[in-house]
Design a protein around this motif. Structure first.
Motif, mmCIF file in Angstrom:
data_model
loop_
_atom_site.group_PDB
_atom_site.id
_atom_site.type_symbol
_atom_site.label_atom_id
_atom_site.label_comp_id
_atom_site.label_asym_id
_atom_site.label_seq_id
_atom_site.Cartn_x
_atom_site.Cartn_y
_atom_site.Cartn_z
ATOM 1 N N LEU A 174 86.395 111.478 144.323
ATOM 2 C CA LEU A 174 87.591 110.780 145.074
ATOM 3 C C LEU A 174 88.290 109.840 143.996
ATOM 4 C CD1 LEU A 174 86.054 109.633 148.452
ATOM 5 C CD2 LEU A 174 87.245 111.703 148.026
ATOM 6 N N ALA A 175 87.293 109.519 142.986
ATOM 7 C CA ALA A 175 87.836 108.682 141.792
ATOM 8 C C ALA A 175 87.304 108.840 140.869
ATOM 9 C CB ALA A 175 88.134 107.178 142.380
ATOM 10 N N GLY A 176 87.930 108.689 139.613
ATOM 11 C CA GLY A 176 86.951 108.928 138.499
ATOM 12 C C GLY A 176 86.568 110.545 138.256
ATOM 13 N N ARG A 177 85.079 110.496 137.851
ATOM 14 C CA ARG A 177 84.434 111.930 137.309
ATOM 15 C C ARG A 177 83.200 111.806 137.593
ATOM 16 N NH1 ARG A 177 81.657 110.837 132.864
ATOM 17 N NH2 ARG A 177 82.064 109.263 131.542
ATOM 18 N N LEU A 178 82.448 112.986 137.764
ATOM 19 C CA LEU A 178 80.890 113.199 137.768
ATOM 20 C C LEU A 178 80.341 112.670 136.585
ATOM 21 C CD1 LEU A 178 80.734 116.686 139.079
ATOM 22 C CD2 LEU A 178 80.430 114.399 140.366
ATOM 23 N N TYR A 179 79.069 112.036 136.700
ATOM 24 C CA TYR A 179 78.251 111.566 135.559
ATOM 25 C C TYR A 179 77.666 112.768 134.472
ATOM 26 C CZ TYR A 179 74.219 112.731 138.482
ATOM 27 O OH TYR A 179 73.347 113.251 139.219
ATOM 28 N N ASP A 180 77.670 112.380 133.349
ATOM 29 C CA ASP A 180 77.274 113.153 132.400
ATOM 30 C C ASP A 180 75.516 113.084 132.553
ATOM 31 O OD1 ASP A 180 75.954 114.676 130.084
ATOM 32 O OD2 ASP A 180 77.360 113.808 128.792
ATOM 33 N N PRO A 181 74.880 114.304 132.865
ATOM 34 C CA PRO A 181 73.381 114.347 133.302
ATOM 35 C C PRO A 181 72.682 113.932 132.137
ATOM 36 C CG PRO A 181 74.354 116.510 133.212
ATOM 37 C CD PRO A 181 75.427 115.596 133.089
#
Length: 803
Positions: free
Chosen positions: A120-127
């Protein structure tokens, strides 16, 4: 067409104000109705749309066994992807009290190939980044956070983690880890619960960096998993079989996530959608009544002028087209503005529980609803205007005898004062010709208004009753405690329970062993009903009785629904060995446990429990106790006393504490808003209907009033006649609306009780019932003040000369 265009050129400059007001009324009504209908469709489909977008987990697998070998599970042919999570505390967020930190996810597949959330905002985390976290929309809203903001995550110490730290023994004492929010996300698993201020999801790299702060040094922490299956829910039976074969255990809980998590939301969002549709229908009826009167007045004034042209050759069809053209143009403009308003208002849809799982919050244009509305509104106005114009232009209509009211005739026959009789006739007899008054809409509006208001407050009384009586959700016990896990108790529990039962404030103790039984794709969390020292905790039953034999079971309402069972049904359950047959003796609520809610699970006798789980890997998954207290007992004081008694009896680690309220109560409170909003619209309908009827009677029957005034009726008697008309309309609404409102309110609450579910108790809105009559009578008499002034202002001689 030429005549119509010519008439429009003459009419628009003269009546543009009236047409602009009509367009605004139509725009408001169109926006309200379309917003509600589109919101209902959006909310009803929210769960399915979220599931379609997010690669959701098919099942949650809960072996609850330290050191469980997940590689065997990964190798099963049904498994597409897996994401393990530790059943351990994920830390606390500084400055965010009450926020959930989720169970720590240990695999990079989470958010990538399983439970891939809507961002919904931003991005997914880098695992691979330990300092990146995701948050749910509830977290972002509750604590005013956004992507880029920094947080401090406090982890448990190694010592705390070694004792299965769950946050109840003080603040975490481990490292303080700075993290940064990189995205706001939502998926079926990563979603907000009602009444909870959102959650935080840390990258698996964080837990790889601090493993001892999760697992401690004892390695006793469970690791469970979310799994996406090839073939979806249809593959669950084959997966269960393969899982039992690969692990040597057939007592592992396998949750069907769509059933356990999706279906409860579907039931609630379906009810919310039905309420929104009811709201839309009510708004439509209100709009048709109010706008219909405005159109009728406009067309009536227009046709009065067009009738002159009929003498020089204007046909009835041409006159109807000319009279309907301007309202149709106003309707087209109003519908266009209304559609735009509905698009803007869509940012506040859907409402309630659906807003927690909507995959695309914000502005949304449902063009099926909006397009139909944009086309139908001008067509309806055009058709109504043309029909009215045709009627008004018809020459030589046969005059029908005016309908007489039996009640008004009875008032006259009883010798009641003339103003009372006149007022009753104005209220109950429509009249005919130019003096006709919309009596039936006024009567119907009054009944519907009283009905809606009383039904809404009756529903609200049901919500209040449920909020103040936990037993409606089966919670007849006030304290609870856990004694052991996976077949291992933390002390001498039998002696501890006897010591607890001996307390003078304790009225019931249940020694509950808990394990998961399987029936096809569904898990039934099963509890033993074993009163201690003869003190039984009450169980709320909605049907039947508690089990007494080893082959009998009571099912909770949701479990009964999923297994298509009822009292008297026979079901098969497996609890670690061959399936056994159980007869359902009743439907009742169970305690909330780690793997179940109050409405799913079952009760067994101790003998029945041992029969079902004789071949289980553990004697129990959990060992717990529920304690009911005498009314008025102080929970904190009694809990402290019971903890001392348990410690003295040999169970020092047992901690009794208050039972948390069920989450469904928050959902029910959200549902309360819609009936109240619906009641407000119905009250507006009633006020508009009665107010218009009273004002129209004074205006259209001024000749009758003039004749009566010429015959000697005083100004005071004239006012009394108008007041009587308003009072009769209100009394009629009360006579029919009160019993219907009580019945409808209780019917709706019973429906919600079955949906939630909870134990139905007939609600009664005492204050609403006492105040609705005086409030209705006061309101209509206030409405009658202006018509009374108009009635006495007319001069009889002038009226009779002009008539």
């Amino acid at each position: 067409m030429r005549i119509t265009m010519t008439w429009l050129r003459l009419e628009l400059p003269q009546r543009w104000r009236s047409l602009a007001l009509l367009a605004l009324l139509i725009a408001l009504a169109t926006a309200t109705v379309l917003t509600a209908v589109a919101g209902a469709r959006r909310g009803d489909s929210a769960v399915n749309r979220l599931y379609a977008r997010t690669l959701p987990a098919t099942v949650t697998v809960l072996p609850n066994q330290p050191g469980f070998d997940w590689n065997k599970v990964r190798a099963l042919p049904q498994v597409v992807t897996i994401s393990r999570f530790a059943v351990a505390d994920g830390g606390t967020v500084e400055g965010a009290p009450g926020a959930e930190t989720q169970f720590p996810f240990l695999d990079s597949s989470m958010t990538r190939t399983i439970e891939r959330p809507v961002v919904l905002a931003g991005r997914l985390y880098d695992p691979e980044r330990a300092d990146e976290v995701l948050v749910t929309p509830g977290f972002a809203a509750a604590f005013h956070k956004k992507p880029g903001d920094r947080l401090m995550l406090d982890l448990a110490s190694v010592k705390q983690a070694s004792t299965n730290y769950d946050g109840s023994d003080g603040a975490p004492a481990g490292p303080r880890v700075p993290v940064r929010i990189v995205g706001v996300v939502r998926s079926p698993w990563l979603s907000d619960d009602p009444g909870v201020p959102g959650g935080l999801i840390a990258s698996p790299a964080l837990w790889a960096r601090y493993p001892a702060n999760i697992f401690g040094t004892q390695h006793s922490v469970f690791v469970n998993a979310l799994i996406r299956l090839r073939g979806g829910a249809a593959a669950i039976p084959a997966f269960r079989t393969a899982l039992a074969r690969a692990t040597g255990r057939d007592d592992i809980d396998v949750w069907n996530n769509s059933v356990n998590f999706g279906d409860p939301f579907r039931r609630v969002t379906g009810y919310e959608a039905a309420c929104l549709l009811a709201f839309a229908v009510t708004a439509l009826v209100t709009a048709m009544f109010l706008i219909g009167q405005a159109i009728a007045r406009y067309v009536s004034a227009t046709t009065a002028e067009l009738q002159i042209l009929q003498s020089v050759g204007l046909t009835r069809r041409q006159g109807a087209a000319a009279a309907a053209a301007a309202p149709a143009l106003a309707a087209l403009a109003g519908a266009t503005i209304g559609v735009a308003g509905a698009i803007v208002a869509s940012q506040w849809m859907p409402i309630g529980a659906a807003s927690l799982i909507e995959p695309h919050p914000g502005i949304d244009a449902d063009w099926l609803v909006l397009g139909l509305g944009w086309v139908l509104v001008p067509l309806l106005v055009l058709g109504a205007s043309a029909a009215l114009a045709t009627r008004y232009l018809t020459v030589g209509r046969s005059a029908r005898a005016a309908r007489r009211s039996v009640a008004a005739a009875a008032a006259s026959g009883a010798g009641l004062p003339v103003p009372v009789v006149i007022g009753a006739r104005f209220a109950l007899e429509p009249g005919r010709g130019r003096s006709s008054v919309p009596v039936r809409p006024a009567l119907l509006g009054g009944v519907i208004g009283v009905l809606g208001v009383l039904a809404a407050f009756t529903f609200a009384a049901g919500v209040t009753d449920a909020a103040t009586h936990p037993e409606r959700f089966g919670q007849t016990w006030q304290l609870g405690a856990f004694f052991g896990f996976n077949g291992q108790d933390g002390g001498h529990t039998a002696a501890a329970l006897k010591a607890v039962a001996a307390d003078p404030d304790v009225t019931g103790v249940d020694d509950a062993r808990i394990n998961g039984a399987q029936s096809g794709q569904y898990s039934v969390e099963s509890f033993t009903y074993a009163p201690v020292r003869g003190k039984a905790t009450p169980v709320v039953m909605t049907d039947g009785r508690m089990p007494t034999a080893r082959d009998e079971i009571v099912l909770a309402p949701i479990s009964a629904r999923e297994l298509h069972a009822k009292t008297g049904s026979v079901i098969k359950l497996a609890g670690g060995g061959d399936p056994v047959t159980e007869r359902v003796t009743g439907i009742g609520f169970v305690p909330v446990g780690p793997h179940n809610d109050y409405s799913d699970g079952g009760w067994l006798t101790p003998a029945g429990y041992h029969r079902l789980f004789a071949g289980s890997h553990y004697a129990f998954k959990y060992h717990a106790a529920t304690v009911s207290l005498r009314p008025g007992a102080d929970l904190t004081t009694v809990a402290r006393r019971l903890n001392r008694a348990a410690a003295k009896a040999g169970a020092p680690n047992v901690q009794f504490g208050p039972v948390d309220p069920v989450q469904e109560l928050t959902i029910i409170r959200d549902l309360e808003v819609l009936p109240l909003a619906l009641a407000a619209f119905l009250a507006v309908l009633a006020v508009a209907a009665i107010g218009y009827a009273v004002a129209a009677a004074v205006s259209r029957r001024r000749r009758d009033l003039a004749v009566l005034q010429a015959l000697g009726m005083s100004r005071r008697q004239t006012r009394l006649a108008v007041a009587t008309q308003a009072t009769v309309l209100a009394v009629t609404g009360l006579l029919f609306g009160i019993p219907l409102g009580l019945a409808v309110g209780r019917f709706i609450w019973r429906d919600v009780a079955g949906l939630t579910p909870l134990a139905y108790h007939p609600p009664l809105a005492v204050w609403a019932l006492l105040l609705i009559a005086p409030a209705a009578l006061l309101t209509v008499n206030i409405l009658a003040v202006w018509p009374q002034w108009l009635a006495v202002r007319h001069r009889a001689g002038q009226v009779l000369r002009t008539e």
